[in-house]
Design an enzyme around this catalytic site. Structure first.
Site, PDB file in Angstrom:
ATOM      1  N   ASP A  47       0.788  -1.230   0.000  1.00 49.85           N
ATOM      2  CA  ASP A  47       0.000   0.000   0.000  1.00 49.85           C
ATOM      3  C   ASP A  47       0.826   1.288   0.000  1.00 49.85           C
ATOM      4  OD1 ASP A  47      -1.679  -2.075   0.614  1.00 49.85           O
ATOM      5  OD2 ASP A  47      -2.746  -1.035   2.202  1.00 49.85           O
ATOM      6  N   TYR A 106       1.350  -0.706   9.910  1.00 51.68           N
ATOM      7  CA  TYR A 106       0.453  -0.877   8.770  1.00 51.68           C
ATOM      8  C   TYR A 106       0.046   0.479   8.187  1.00 51.68           C
ATOM      9  CZ  TYR A 106      -0.159  -5.972   9.279  1.00 51.68           C
ATOM     10  OH  TYR A 106       0.038  -7.329   9.310  1.00 51.68           O
TER      11      TYR A 106
END
Length: 496
Positions: A47, A106
């Site tokens: 991502d 994350y």
């Protein structure tokens, strides 16, 4: 390598420096490594995070596991750019090294606050029974690119969501900061977007879920993004388990958008008279991140890859790359995406040709052949045929099939392009076009990436492809009498 849990979540200092250097050398020597797309120096990229403009530079971070093509202990790698095209890698900056991100830093986002860049991200934590505990954490980046983490998490997991609670987008409306998070409701197991609000970035209030649709959007929503495009709110998100009656996508997970009419975050309302649409019609786009820049534009960048899919470079111990950065506009109630204007500054070896068919109803380009180029080509109405890229005498290549007559369409078929992969999800992607209208294609080829912008970015097809070294030919062909009627095409080799 046998990727045991212990190996996947070993701290970075437990890995050999020689091993990492060997992986970096292997990735650098790969024939599939792109030239002008962001790719990992080693291991896995996924991502995009923290896309922002700070300290007179564009900043972008990406999820990284540098020790193999797998999802292990994640960190953030930091990149900067002066023009949104050429990116300079500053290395790993956000590590999994505290009690609130012990099993991975994350995804998250960024916002300029006074003279610092505020990062908000999900800390992945596992207990001794391997139960996940997500924390939404904060950090500040100063003008010397020095990072300082906050000592305590900003938001903990609410009781009404499962441990699938991640990917915060930080934004500000009036005098209030908001965080949008992907979530899964604990009772219904449906995907939701959670909203939190704060006046001071320290104390956060749970405002519940964003009301943006009455449809069941699947079992999880990842990477929610809210941006303003041409004064309209646009919600970009990744629904997992979405019914094909809502979005007819063959990808394992789609990336979607919804144009709104108005949005009131304080009330949890996003009103829209439009349908949820695919953000990208290709094979491999996910986890897109957009933000509103100081220049007044909205920009977007995406992970050019998908979760749970094996890619050919896995055998070379690296995986995935980023899309080019795209500028967003709304025209005719559709979201258009086009490469940023600075892209043209990297063109070289330019050639312009006019169509002349040979006796086989073909145009073949092999001169100045390369695996890294930009191609613009237009077709008049009432034509049909196939533009084959990355082809050779031994390969049909990447086939772009089209018709500009009745029942007009554009289709990409990667079945016979180099190394096959992910064939369980189909080899073709198609959209319907306006009947009896010209077709314009803007194509970016970069070794193992292909991005196609149809009719000025009305539709975008982004995919990974893995051609052979000699698959350099561009072929335009048709079974009909005449398909190409003296219109134009331009080819430019690309470089940084």
């Amino acid at each position: 390598m046998d990727w045991t849990r212990k190996k996947l979540y070993s701290q970075y200092d437990k890995w050999s420096a020689d091993y990492l250097l060997a992986l970096q050398a292997q990735a650098a020597q790969s024939d599939f490594r792109p030239t002008y797309h962001i790719a990992p120096t080693s291991g896995l990229l996924n991502d995009p995070n923290g896309f922002s403009f700070f300290n007179n530079q564009w900043h972008l971070f990406y999820q990284s596991f540098p020790f193999g093509p797998v999802h292990g202990l994640k960190s953030w790698v930091h990149l900067v750019s002066d023009d949104l095209v050429a990116w300079h890698n500053l290395g790993t900056i956000l590590n999994a090294d505290t009690a609130y991100d012990s099993h991975g830093a994350y995804s998250g986002s960024a916002m300029v606050i006074e003279d610092r860049l505020f990062l908000m991200y999900t800390g992945n934590v596992r207990d001794k029974d391997w139960v996940r505990h997500p924390f939404q954490n904060g950090a500040y980046l100063d003008t010397d690119n020095h990072l300082t983490k906050l000592s305590l998490p900003l938001i903990k997991q609410p009781v009404h969501v499962t441990d699938h609670f991640r990917d915060p987008q930080i934004l500000k409306k009036d005098d209030t900061y908001y965080a949008l998070l992907g979530a899964q409701d604990a009772n219904t197991k449906q995907g939701k977007i959670s909203i939190f609000a704060s006046k001071d970035l320290t104390s956060w209030n749970d405002l519940g879920y964003l009301n943006f649709t009455q449809q069941n959007i699947g079992y999880m929503i990842e990477c929610p993004n809210l941006v303003t495009v041409n004064e309209k709110p646009v919600l970009i998100f990744c629904p997992q388990g979405l019914d094909k009656n809502i979005i007819n996508s063959d990808n394992i997970y789609p990336n979607t958008y919804l144009i709104g009419d108005n949005c009131q975050l304080k009330n949890g309302e996003f009103h829209s008279n439009h349908n949820i649409e695919l953000l990208d019609h290709g094979f491999d786009i996910y986890a897109s991140q957009a933000f509103n820049a100081p220049d007044g534009n909205a920009y977007l960048v995406s992970w050019l890859g998908l979760p749970e899919i094996a890619y050919p470079t896995d055998s070379e111990n690296w995986a995935h790359c980023m899309s080019v950065v795209k500028k967003l506009t709304i025209r005719n109630n559709k979201l258009y995406q086009e490469p940023v204007a600075a892209f043209k500054n990297y063109r070289k070896c330019h050639a312009e040709l006019h169509g002349m068919l040979n006796e086989h109803q073909q145009i073949v380009i092999t001169e100045n052949a390369t695996l890294s180029y930009e191609l613009e080509i237009s077709f008049l109405q009432n034509q049909q045929g196939t533009l084959s890229l990355l082809s050779s005498s031994n390969s049909k290549g990447l086939r772009l099939n089209f018709s500009t007559s009745n029942n007009a369409y554009f289709e990409i078929d990667r079945k016979d392009c180099g190394i096959p992969f992910a064939t369980a999800y189909g080899t073709k992607r198609r959209v319907a076009l306006e009947d009896n209208a010209p077709l314009k294609l803007h194509i970016l080829i970069d070794h193992s990436t292909c991005e196609v912008f149809v009719n000025g970015g009305e539709f975008v097809f982004s995919q990974r492809i893995f051609p052979n070294d000699d698959d350099l030919q561009i072929l335009l062909a048709s079974e009909s009498e005449v398909i190409y009627n003296g219109d134009w095409w331009k080819i430019s080799n690309m470089t940084h």
